[in-house]
Design a protein around this motif. Sequence first.
Motif, PDB file in Angstrom:
ATOM      1  N   TYR A 169     -24.228 -22.981 -69.585  1.00  0.00           N
ATOM      2  CA  TYR A 169     -24.589 -21.947 -68.607  1.00  0.00           C
ATOM      3  C   TYR A 169     -23.584 -21.896 -67.461  1.00  0.00           C
ATOM      4  O   TYR A 169     -23.172 -20.812 -67.035  1.00  0.00           O
ATOM      5  N   ARG A 170     -23.177 -23.056 -66.946  1.00  0.00           N
ATOM      6  CA  ARG A 170     -22.219 -23.062 -65.831  1.00  0.00           C
ATOM      7  C   ARG A 170     -20.850 -22.555 -66.266  1.00  0.00           C
ATOM      8  O   ARG A 170     -20.194 -21.813 -65.531  1.00  0.00           O
ATOM      9  N   ALA A 171     -20.405 -22.951 -67.459  1.00  0.00           N
ATOM     10  CA  ALA A 171     -19.108 -22.465 -67.954  1.00  0.00           C
ATOM     11  C   ALA A 171     -19.149 -20.956 -68.143  1.00  0.00           C
ATOM     12  O   ALA A 171     -18.215 -20.246 -67.754  1.00  0.00           O
ATOM     13  N   SER A 172     -20.234 -20.445 -68.705  1.00  0.00           N
ATOM     14  CA  SER A 172     -20.373 -19.011 -68.915  1.00  0.00           C
ATOM     15  C   SER A 172     -20.359 -18.253 -67.591  1.00  0.00           C
ATOM     16  O   SER A 172     -19.698 -17.216 -67.462  1.00  0.00           O
ATOM     17  N   ALA A 173     -21.070 -18.778 -66.597  1.00  0.00           N
ATOM     18  CA  ALA A 173     -21.103 -18.132 -65.282  1.00  0.00           C
ATOM     19  C   ALA A 173     -19.720 -18.125 -64.639  1.00  0.00           C
ATOM     20  O   ALA A 173     -19.310 -17.125 -64.029  1.00  0.00           O
ATOM     21  N   LEU A 174     -18.981 -19.219 -64.775  1.00  0.00           N
ATOM     22  CA  LEU A 174     -17.628 -19.304 -64.220  1.00  0.00           C
ATOM     23  C   LEU A 174     -16.705 -18.288 -64.882  1.00  0.00           C
ATOM     24  O   LEU A 174     -15.941 -17.584 -64.207  1.00  0.00           O
ATOM     25  N   ILE A 175     -16.786 -18.187 -66.198  1.00  0.00           N
ATOM     26  CA  ILE A 175     -15.947 -17.240 -66.941  1.00  0.00           C
ATOM     27  C   ILE A 175     -16.307 -15.806 -66.559  1.00  0.00           C
ATOM     28  O   ILE A 175     -15.433 -14.969 -66.316  1.00  0.00           O
ATOM     29  N   LYS A 176     -17.607 -15.521 -66.478  1.00  0.00           N
ATOM     30  CA  LYS A 176     -18.065 -14.169 -66.109  1.00  0.00           C
ATOM     31  C   LYS A 176     -17.574 -13.813 -64.715  1.00  0.00           C
ATOM     32  O   LYS A 176     -17.099 -12.702 -64.479  1.00  0.00           O
ATOM     33  N   ALA A 178     -14.903 -14.967 -63.161  1.00  0.00           N
ATOM     34  CA  ALA A 178     -13.452 -14.767 -63.220  1.00  0.00           C
ATOM     35  C   ALA A 178     -13.120 -13.387 -63.798  1.00  0.00           C
ATOM     36  O   ALA A 178     -12.224 -12.692 -63.303  1.00  0.00           O
ATOM     37  N   VAL A 179     -13.849 -12.977 -64.830  1.00  0.00           N
ATOM     38  CA  VAL A 179     -13.623 -11.668 -65.444  1.00  0.00           C
ATOM     39  C   VAL A 179     -13.974 -10.559 -64.459  1.00  0.00           C
ATOM     40  O   VAL A 179     -13.234  -9.579 -64.331  1.00  0.00           O
ATOM     41  N   GLU A 180     -15.078 -10.728 -63.716  1.00  0.00           N
ATOM     42  CA  GLU A 180     -15.470  -9.711 -62.730  1.00  0.00           C
ATOM     43  C   GLU A 180     -14.450  -9.617 -61.608  1.00  0.00           C
ATOM     44  O   GLU A 180     -14.143  -8.515 -61.133  1.00  0.00           O
ATOM     45  N   MET A 181     -13.894 -10.729 -61.177  1.00  0.00           N
ATOM     46  CA  MET A 181     -12.872 -10.725 -60.123  1.00  0.00           C
ATOM     47  C   MET A 181     -11.620  -9.990 -60.603  1.00  0.00           C
ATOM     48  O   MET A 181     -11.019  -9.215 -59.840  1.00  0.00           O
ATOM     49  N   LEU A 182     -11.240 -10.195 -61.857  1.00  0.00           N
ATOM     50  CA  LEU A 182     -10.075  -9.491 -62.403  1.00  0.00           C
ATOM     51  C   LEU A 182     -10.331  -7.999 -62.485  1.00  0.00           C
ATOM     52  O   LEU A 182      -9.429  -7.191 -62.226  1.00  0.00           O
ATOM     53  N   GLU A 184     -12.257  -6.236 -60.556  1.00  0.00           N
ATOM     54  CA  GLU A 184     -12.262  -5.681 -59.199  1.00  0.00           C
ATOM     55  C   GLU A 184     -10.855  -5.571 -58.620  1.00  0.00           C
ATOM     56  O   GLU A 184     -10.609  -4.755 -57.754  1.00  0.00           O
ATOM     57  N   ASP A 185      -9.941  -6.409 -59.077  1.00  0.00           N
ATOM     58  CA  ASP A 185      -8.574  -6.426 -58.556  1.00  0.00           C
ATOM     59  C   ASP A 185      -7.591  -6.276 -59.707  1.00  0.00           C
ATOM     60  O   ASP A 185      -6.994  -7.250 -60.146  1.00  0.00           O
ATOM     61  N   PRO A 186      -7.426  -5.062 -60.226  1.00  0.00           N
ATOM     62  CA  PRO A 186      -6.552  -4.869 -61.387  1.00  0.00           C
ATOM     63  C   PRO A 186      -5.079  -5.143 -61.109  1.00  0.00           C
ATOM     64  O   PRO A 186      -4.279  -5.208 -62.023  1.00  0.00           O
ATOM     65  N   GLY A 187      -4.697  -5.356 -59.855  1.00  0.00           N
ATOM     66  CA  GLY A 187      -3.313  -5.640 -59.529  1.00  0.00           C
ATOM     67  C   GLY A 187      -2.910  -7.066 -59.852  1.00  0.00           C
ATOM     68  O   GLY A 187      -1.757  -7.437 -59.702  1.00  0.00           O
ATOM     69  N   CYS A 188      -3.836  -7.901 -60.282  1.00  0.00           N
ATOM     70  CA  CYS A 188      -3.533  -9.314 -60.579  1.00  0.00           C
ATOM     71  C   CYS A 188      -2.722  -9.448 -61.838  1.00  0.00           C
ATOM     72  O   CYS A 188      -2.928  -8.862 -62.811  1.00  0.00           O
TER      73      CYS A 188
END
Length: 188
Positions: A169-176, A178-182, A184-188
């Motif tokens: 559960y914690r790994a899944s939340a961390l991955i989710k 990170a994906v949401e942050m990317l 939101e910021d497509p310039g990364c």
Amino acid sequence: MSEGHILKCEPIYQGRVIQVALETVELPNGAQVELEIVHHPGGAAAVALDEQDRVCLLRQFRHASQGWLWELPAGRIDPGETPFDTASRELSEEAGLQAADWTNLGMMHSSPGIFTEVIHLWLARGLTSLPHEHEHGEVIEIHWLPLGQALDWCHDGTITDSKTLIGLYRASALIKSAVEMLAEDPGC
């Protein structure tokens, strides 16, 4: 209220891994209680994910659980070892893997009412295979499952081991996250 403290500690059993003691404790509210406490050195576990987001799960026979359990590679912290060292060693010994990238997923208490064990959880990525051999007393099968399927098994009760549930559960939340942050910021 202050933290509780031990008034009396009577050792009951000393084994290879655990010690059991009868402890008289004063709780933060002033009440005195007698508790049977199992002292354990703690452990560490690794959520090993490959490039296809498949997780390495062990199907392991556990006598105390009366059968087979799905688990993360994990084990007891040896004297002088850090939790990270334990996670790395167990990933190698049980799954035949080493990881280049490690992320701390925090810790968990396995059964805090009677057990002092704290388990440290890690996300392991950048995996490579190593030769390995299971210990004589271990009966382990190594399996690779899509992370989504492993999470479904958490939800439907196929996976019942607490460190595995929490680690996934914690790994899944961390991955989710990170994906949401990317996203939101497509310039990364």
